[in-house]
Design a protein around this motif. Sequence first.
Motif, PDB file in Angstrom:
ATOM      1  N   SER A   1       5.600  41.867  60.998  1.00 54.69           N
ATOM      2  CA  SER A   1       4.781  43.015  60.618  1.00 54.69           C
ATOM      3  C   SER A   1       5.601  44.277  60.789  1.00 54.69           C
ATOM      4  CB  SER A   1       3.500  43.098  61.459  1.00 54.69           C
ATOM      5  OG  SER A   1       3.780  43.352  62.819  1.00 54.69           O
ATOM      6  N   VAL A   2       5.248  45.283  60.040  1.00 55.65           N
ATOM      7  CA  VAL A   2       5.914  46.582  60.170  1.00 55.65           C
ATOM      8  C   VAL A   2       4.923  47.673  59.785  1.00 55.65           C
ATOM      9  CG1 VAL A   2       6.881  46.377  57.823  1.00 55.65           C
ATOM     10  CG2 VAL A   2       7.877  47.996  59.423  1.00 55.65           C
ATOM     11  N   TRP A   3       4.828  48.681  60.644  1.00 58.55           N
ATOM     12  CA  TRP A   3       3.931  49.797  60.361  1.00 58.55           C
ATOM     13  C   TRP A   3       4.622  50.798  59.450  1.00 58.55           C
ATOM     14  CZ3 TRP A   3      -1.139  50.510  62.093  1.00 58.55           C
ATOM     15  CH2 TRP A   3      -1.611  49.498  62.938  1.00 58.55           C
ATOM     16  N   VAL A   4       3.915  51.210  58.403  1.00 57.95           N
ATOM     17  CA  VAL A   4       4.400  52.237  57.470  1.00 57.95           C
ATOM     18  C   VAL A   4       3.314  53.301  57.415  1.00 57.95           C
ATOM     19  CG1 VAL A   4       5.307  52.720  55.174  1.00 57.95           C
ATOM     20  CG2 VAL A   4       5.567  50.425  56.152  1.00 57.95           C
ATOM     21  N   GLY A   5       3.563  54.419  58.096  1.00 58.87           N
ATOM     22  CA  GLY A   5       2.511  55.398  58.248  1.00 58.87           C
ATOM     23  C   GLY A   5       1.368  54.782  59.044  1.00 58.87           C
ATOM     24  N   PRO A   6       0.122  55.009  58.640  1.00 56.79           N
ATOM     25  CA  PRO A   6      -1.020  54.498  59.408  1.00 56.79           C
ATOM     26  C   PRO A   6      -1.413  53.074  59.051  1.00 56.79           C
ATOM     27  CG  PRO A   6      -1.803  55.843  57.594  1.00 56.79           C
ATOM     28  CD  PRO A   6      -0.303  55.903  57.539  1.00 56.79           C
ATOM     29  N   ARG A   7      -0.664  52.423  58.166  1.00 56.14           N
ATOM     30  CA  ARG A   7      -0.999  51.058  57.756  1.00 56.14           C
ATOM     31  C   ARG A   7       0.055  50.079  58.270  1.00 56.14           C
ATOM     32  NH1 ARG A   7      -3.890  50.848  51.853  1.00 56.14           N
ATOM     33  NH2 ARG A   7      -4.849  52.918  51.889  1.00 56.14           N
ATOM     34  N   VAL A   8      -0.371  48.824  58.368  1.00 56.06           N
ATOM     35  CA  VAL A   8       0.569  47.797  58.785  1.00 56.06           C
ATOM     36  C   VAL A   8       0.809  46.856  57.609  1.00 56.06           C
ATOM     37  CG1 VAL A   8      -1.230  46.264  59.736  1.00 56.06           C
ATOM     38  CG2 VAL A   8       1.133  46.082  60.545  1.00 56.06           C
ATOM     39  N   ALA A   9       2.086  46.589  57.354  1.00 57.90           N
ATOM     40  CA  ALA A   9       2.460  45.603  56.341  1.00 57.90           C
ATOM     41  C   ALA A   9       2.537  44.238  57.005  1.00 57.90           C
ATOM     42  CB  ALA A   9       3.804  45.962  55.706  1.00 57.90           C
ATOM     43  N   ILE A  10       1.687  43.324  56.562  1.00 52.24           N
ATOM     44  CA  ILE A  10       1.791  41.936  56.986  1.00 52.24           C
ATOM     45  C   ILE A  10       2.820  41.303  56.067  1.00 52.24           C
ATOM     46  CG2 ILE A  10       0.561  39.786  57.413  1.00 52.24           C
ATOM     47  CD1 ILE A  10      -0.435  42.197  59.050  1.00 52.24           C
ATOM     48  N   THR A  11       3.916  40.834  56.613  1.00 52.18           N
ATOM     49  CA  THR A  11       5.043  40.428  55.799  1.00 52.18           C
ATOM     50  C   THR A  11       4.921  38.971  55.370  1.00 52.18           C
ATOM     51  OG1 THR A  11       6.360  39.839  57.740  1.00 52.18           O
ATOM     52  CG2 THR A  11       6.524  42.111  56.934  1.00 52.18           C
ATOM     53  N   SER A  12       5.876  38.552  54.581  1.00 53.48           N
ATOM     54  CA  SER A  12       5.946  37.171  54.097  1.00 53.48           C
ATOM     55  C   SER A  12       7.338  36.650  54.439  1.00 53.48           C
ATOM     56  CB  SER A  12       5.706  37.140  52.580  1.00 53.48           C
ATOM     57  OG  SER A  12       5.948  35.852  52.054  1.00 53.48           O
ATOM     58  N   LEU A  13       7.407  35.737  55.403  1.00 47.81           N
ATOM     59  CA  LEU A  13       8.692  35.279  55.916  1.00 47.81           C
ATOM     60  C   LEU A  13       9.252  34.151  55.053  1.00 47.81           C
ATOM     61  CD1 LEU A  13       7.997  35.370  59.756  1.00 47.81           C
ATOM     62  CD2 LEU A  13       8.798  37.181  58.232  1.00 47.81           C
ATOM     63  N   ALA A  14      10.558  34.229  54.789  1.00 38.98           N
ATOM     64  CA  ALA A  14      11.179  33.349  53.799  1.00 38.98           C
ATOM     65  C   ALA A  14      11.457  31.943  54.308  1.00 38.98           C
ATOM     66  CB  ALA A  14      12.482  33.988  53.294  1.00 38.98           C
ATOM     67  N   MET A  15      11.816  31.808  55.579  1.00 42.83           N
ATOM     68  CA  MET A  15      12.243  30.518  56.090  1.00 42.83           C
ATOM     69  C   MET A  15      11.034  29.680  56.496  1.00 42.83           C
ATOM     70  SD  MET A  15      15.393  30.529  55.661  1.00 42.83           S
ATOM     71  CE  MET A  15      16.905  31.489  55.576  1.00 42.83           C
ATOM     72  N   PRO A  16      10.982  28.408  56.083  1.00 36.54           N
ATOM     73  CA  PRO A  16       9.837  27.563  56.459  1.00 36.54           C
ATOM     74  C   PRO A  16       9.577  27.538  57.958  1.00 36.54           C
ATOM     75  CG  PRO A  16      11.164  26.466  54.787  1.00 36.54           C
ATOM     76  CD  PRO A  16      11.919  27.698  55.184  1.00 36.54           C
ATOM     77  N   ALA A  17      10.628  27.615  58.778  1.00 40.56           N
ATOM     78  CA  ALA A  17      10.458  27.562  60.232  1.00 40.56           C
ATOM     79  C   ALA A  17       9.691  28.764  60.771  1.00 40.56           C
ATOM     80  CB  ALA A  17      11.824  27.480  60.921  1.00 40.56           C
ATOM     81  N   ARG A  18       9.558  29.825  59.961  1.00 45.69           N
ATOM     82  CA  ARG A  18       8.925  31.046  60.443  1.00 45.69           C
ATOM     83  C   ARG A  18       7.625  31.389  59.717  1.00 45.69           C
ATOM     84  NH1 ARG A  18      12.757  35.947  61.900  1.00 45.69           N
ATOM     85  NH2 ARG A  18      10.928  36.252  63.217  1.00 45.69           N
ATOM     86  N   ALA A  19       7.229  30.591  58.743  1.00 43.33           N
ATOM     87  CA  ALA A  19       6.104  30.972  57.888  1.00 43.33           C
ATOM     88  C   ALA A  19       4.829  31.234  58.683  1.00 43.33           C
ATOM     89  CB  ALA A  19       5.865  29.894  56.836  1.00 43.33           C
ATOM     90  N   ARG A  20       4.558  30.421  59.719  1.00 44.51           N
ATOM     91  CA  ARG A  20       3.300  30.586  60.446  1.00 44.51           C
ATOM     92  C   ARG A  20       3.273  31.825  61.334  1.00 44.51           C
ATOM     93  NH1 ARG A  20       1.561  27.594  64.167  1.00 44.51           N
ATOM     94  NH2 ARG A  20       3.428  26.360  64.593  1.00 44.51           N
ATOM     95  N   GLU A  21       4.452  32.374  61.650  1.00 40.92           N
ATOM     96  CA  GLU A  21       4.470  33.556  62.519  1.00 40.92           C
ATOM     97  C   GLU A  21       3.640  34.692  61.938  1.00 40.92           C
ATOM     98  OE1 GLU A  21       8.342  34.886  63.824  1.00 40.92           O
ATOM     99  OE2 GLU A  21       9.149  32.876  63.466  1.00 40.92           O
ATOM    100  N   THR A  22       3.839  34.959  60.666  1.00 40.41           N
ATOM    101  CA  THR A  22       3.171  36.096  60.056  1.00 40.41           C
ATOM    102  C   THR A  22       1.684  35.833  59.875  1.00 40.41           C
ATOM    103  OG1 THR A  22       3.444  37.759  58.313  1.00 40.41           O
ATOM    104  CG2 THR A  22       3.589  35.456  57.642  1.00 40.41           C
ATOM    105  N   GLN A  23       1.295  34.549  59.769  1.00 42.97           N
ATOM    106  CA  GLN A  23      -0.127  34.218  59.719  1.00 42.97           C
ATOM    107  C   GLN A  23      -0.797  34.555  61.046  1.00 42.97           C
ATOM    108  OE1 GLN A  23      -0.083  30.081  58.597  1.00 42.97           O
ATOM    109  NE2 GLN A  23       1.091  30.481  56.747  1.00 42.97           N
ATOM    110  N   LEU A  24      -0.126  34.252  62.155  1.00 42.05           N
ATOM    111  CA  LEU A  24      -0.689  34.572  63.467  1.00 42.05           C
ATOM    112  C   LEU A  24      -0.712  36.082  63.704  1.00 42.05           C
ATOM    113  CD1 LEU A  24       0.952  31.755  65.644  1.00 42.05           C
ATOM    114  CD2 LEU A  24      -1.339  31.809  64.633  1.00 42.05           C
ATOM    115  N   THR A  25       0.346  36.761  63.298  1.00 40.63           N
ATOM    116  CA  THR A  25       0.364  38.214  63.440  1.00 40.63           C
ATOM    117  C   THR A  25      -0.752  38.850  62.625  1.00 40.63           C
ATOM    118  OG1 THR A  25       2.762  38.142  63.752  1.00 40.63           O
ATOM    119  CG2 THR A  25       1.800  40.272  63.233  1.00 40.63           C
TER     120      THR A  25
END
Length: 421
Positions: A162-186
């Motif tokens: 995740s990364v905050w841009v101004g007052p909003r948070v961007a929920i990202t999309s991770l490229a590597m299969p080993a990391r895909a679930r991280e952004t779902q939990l975040t």
Amino acid sequence: MTPSAMHGADSEVGRLRTVLLHRPGPELKRLTPRNNDRLLFDGIPWVARAQDEHDAFAQALRERDVEVLYLTELLTEALASESAREHAISTALAGLHLGDTLRDYLAAFLGAAAPAELTTHLTAGIRNDEVRGGHGLVTSLLAHDDFLIDPLPNLLFTRDSSVWVGPRVAITSLAMPARARETQLTGLIYTEHPRFRGTRTIHGWRHEHVEGGDVLLLAPGVVAVGVGERTTPAGVERFARQAFQAGLARTVLAVPIAQERATMHLDTVCTMVDVDKIVMYPNVADSLLAYAVTPEDADSPDSPGSPDSSDGSDGAGPALRVAEAEPFLVAAAKAMQIDTLHQIDTGLDPVTAEREQWDDGNNTLALAPRVAVAYERNVETNERLEAAGIEVVRIAGSELGSGRGGPRCMSCPVARDPLPD
């Protein structure tokens, strides 16, 4: 003021107020010489030492009056929500390798777990030999130490999901299969935790790949996004359109970087340490280019560059204007509306620069203008930072660095003070 109104960041160097970290936990103990490559680690860390180093990092932040939030604590609190539990369990069990018998058993097993126990299962994973039921064909044929739910050792690097841009948070999309679930939990934390209730989001884990380590907030309204091993051109395109539509940026710089392990993200090549100073890997400085992207109708009085009332996570956004490529430092200074973006090199010669770049010498975390956290091992880079007027807060990272990430990678700023006009 609602809790969500207290969050946000418009730069890399505004005074840091709140940060999201993940203290290394049992997920790191799942790494072996047979799986560490697949799980994106270059070695097997000494977990107790990594925890000690991370605790010292967190303490260094607290000593500078930074509020430290921990990802697993927030996740556990968010999992008190039944909708969050159901979503977390369903996404964890979505893999096609499980089969219906095992999936049904695990769904019931996880559904009965208390929030803290569920957090551990979702982050440290579940091995085949840890299952006491669901003994169908799948669990019979898998090896005893195969993972039914993979561990997430890269949760350590909270910048990426995740990364905050101004007052909003961007929920990202991770490229590597080993990391895909991280952004779902975040994503669950930002949508379900009471602290972030009402937070508006952009992008999302179902969209094209964009990782937080590639996103640099160069100045209010100016965002650089690396395009390489982890972030795709299509991801930057969607991110830029949504940022423009939501009034979060006036210029997005698309910065191609080599698709290599050593330069997996833009922040392995450069990070901001002051409003007009950037620490940068000199071996690529002369060749690094940027494409300035702006809304097609940016000069129109009806431009969508002003804040909208929609969430913006799925909207197409405005058409884009893409300028010809320019040297990165030139394009950045133009977009930031400053005369020069001053470069501070890592190392004193090409070999030292390469060594210290590999050890995350470029990956600093700014606590305020001219104050940055850096690994102590990068002696010459830190000396150059200090010679340029930057106060360096040194931390140990012998074990933390085994996943290729420094202080910036290990931290997601949740709140920074706006830069003065």
